[in-house]
Design an enzyme around this catalytic site. Structure first.
Site, short mmCIF file in Angstrom:
data_model
loop_
_atom_site.label_atom_id
_atom_site.label_comp_id
_atom_site.label_asym_id
_atom_site.label_seq_id
_atom_site.Cartn_x
_atom_site.Cartn_y
_atom_site.Cartn_z
N LYS A 53 0.84 -1.21 0.00
CA LYS A 53 0.00 0.00 0.00
C LYS A 53 0.87 1.25 0.00
O LYS A 53 0.62 2.20 -0.74
CB LYS A 53 -0.96 -0.02 1.20
CG LYS A 53 -2.06 -1.07 1.02
CD LYS A 53 -2.86 -1.38 2.29
CE LYS A 53 -3.81 -2.54 2.02
NZ LYS A 53 -4.49 -3.03 3.22
N GLN A 97 -5.29 -1.47 9.37
CA GLN A 97 -5.00 -2.78 8.79
C GLN A 97 -5.58 -3.87 9.68
O GLN A 97 -5.31 -3.91 10.88
CB GLN A 97 -3.47 -2.95 8.62
CG GLN A 97 -3.05 -4.23 7.94
CD GLN A 97 -3.49 -4.31 6.48
OE1 GLN A 97 -3.51 -3.32 5.76
NE2 GLN A 97 -3.86 -5.50 6.04
N ASP A 120 -11.54 2.90 4.21
CA ASP A 120 -12.01 1.56 3.84
C ASP A 120 -13.52 1.45 4.01
O ASP A 120 -14.08 0.37 3.88
CB ASP A 120 -11.29 0.47 4.64
CG ASP A 120 -11.11 -0.81 3.82
OD1 ASP A 120 -11.55 -0.84 2.65
OD2 ASP A 120 -10.54 -1.78 4.32
#
Ligand code: NAP
Length: 300
Positions: A53, A97, A120
């Protein structure tokens, strides 16, 4: 043989267009978009994903910061860090994460991320907006909406990437039977919503579903997000179905999906593992970060 839904190639194209969007932002005197990625613990797979990422951010000109916290971090300490990032005006987007260590409540932590920085799309507010169809994404048909290429909301990265892949290859969804295997908040639930909003007829199965093979035989589009290597075999498939393999499993040092490769003999389109959904998830993360920055600066 099925045609490959090449996520790697589409992700590269998306990165090219993001570079232009970021240049527009900086040419207008704004700072480049910035993303904070928090990882708690030192799971090897998470470290690999986080590194990819950051590398992708670097390629397009997003400032990314790596916040690595030890496994012993308490929920309170993590919430304090999120609160600090929520109010930090130099941070546009926050990615937590997953998975988190067991002593930390994932829902509580995701719920603490400011909605406008929730890159997200997993906070209850963003999930609710997705459920209510408020992202206004799905009604340009017969393919997944063009609007999805520029969503107004932060949609979870993996489902967003999948819809963009289906759109790019002009896979029809309206009136088609779409089956989703797996019901995680990260993938299964949001992709079901997006498929429904694209006017597909939905079948949604999970670990308690009976006769999944029989159900799959009716599906024109099959999305598998389970985490069981090669669960789906050729005998599950309706001929010419479109198959999206979300699974990433490590088997004898190799990455394998949830779908057996022999499915490619029956499907019309299939995502490879690796090189299908994975790169699209990262491309969607970059897009969401740029979207969050544009929203903050009211451009785009
Ligand atoms: P998850 O949170 O563990 O959820 C797995 C889901 O699969 C659950 O809903 C579970 O059902 C269901 N399931 C488990 N065994 C099953 C079976 N035998 N038959 C039918 N359903 C079954 O996993 P996730 O986060 O959605 O991830 C799934 C896979 O996708 C993993 O391999 C993960 O690494 C991969 N992934 C890839 C990307 C990418 O970018 N490519 C992104 C995210 C995840 P219950 O609800 O009944 O327990």
């Amino acid at each position: 043989m099925a045609q490959t839904l090449d996520g790697k190639s589409l992700a590269t194209q998306i990165e090219t267009s993001l570079r232009t969007e970021i240049a527009d932002l900086t040419n207008a005197g704004k700072p480049p978009p910035s993303l904070a990625v928090i990882q708690v613990g030192d799971l090897y797979a998470s470290k690999v994903y986080v590194r990819r990422k950051h590398q992708a951010c670097q390629r397009v000109g997003i400032n990314s910061q790596d916040i690595c916290l030890p496994t012993t971090t308490s929920e309170q300490q993590l919430l304090a860090k999120i609160s600090e990032l929520n109010t930090d005006t130099s941070v546009d987007a926050i990615l937590m994460q997953l998975p988190l260590p067991q002593h930390i409540n994932t829902a509580t932590v995701l719920g603490a991320i400011a909605m406008s920085k929730d890159v997200d799309g997993l906070s209850p507010q963003n999930q609710g907006l997705l459920l209510s169809g408020k992202q206004g994404s799905a009604k340009v048909l017969p393919y997944p909406s063009e609007a999805l290429l520029k969503p107004k909301l932060l949609i979870p990265c993996t489902p967003l990437g999948i819809m963009q892949l289906l759109n790019h290859y002009r896979c029809r969804l309206r009136g088609k039977v779409a089956m989703v295997v797996g019901r995680s908040a990260l993938v299964g639930l949001p992709i079901s919503q997006l498929l429904l909003q694209a006017d597909a007829t939905l079948i949604h199965t999970h670990s308690h579903s009976v006769e999944p093979k029989l159900l799959a035989k009716t599906a024109d589009v099959l999305v598998v997000a389970v985490g069981v290597p090669h669960l789906v075999r050729q005998d599950w498939l309706k001929p010419d179905a479109v198959v999206i393999d979300v699974g990433i499993n490590r088997q004898q040092g190799k990455l394998v999906g949830d779908v057996h490769p022999d499915v490619a003999e029956v499907a019309s389109y299939i995502t490879p593992v690796p090189g299908g959904v994975g790169p699209m998830t990262i491309a969607a993360l970059l897009q969401n970060t740029v979207l969050a920055a544009q929203a903050r600066h009211r451009v785009g």
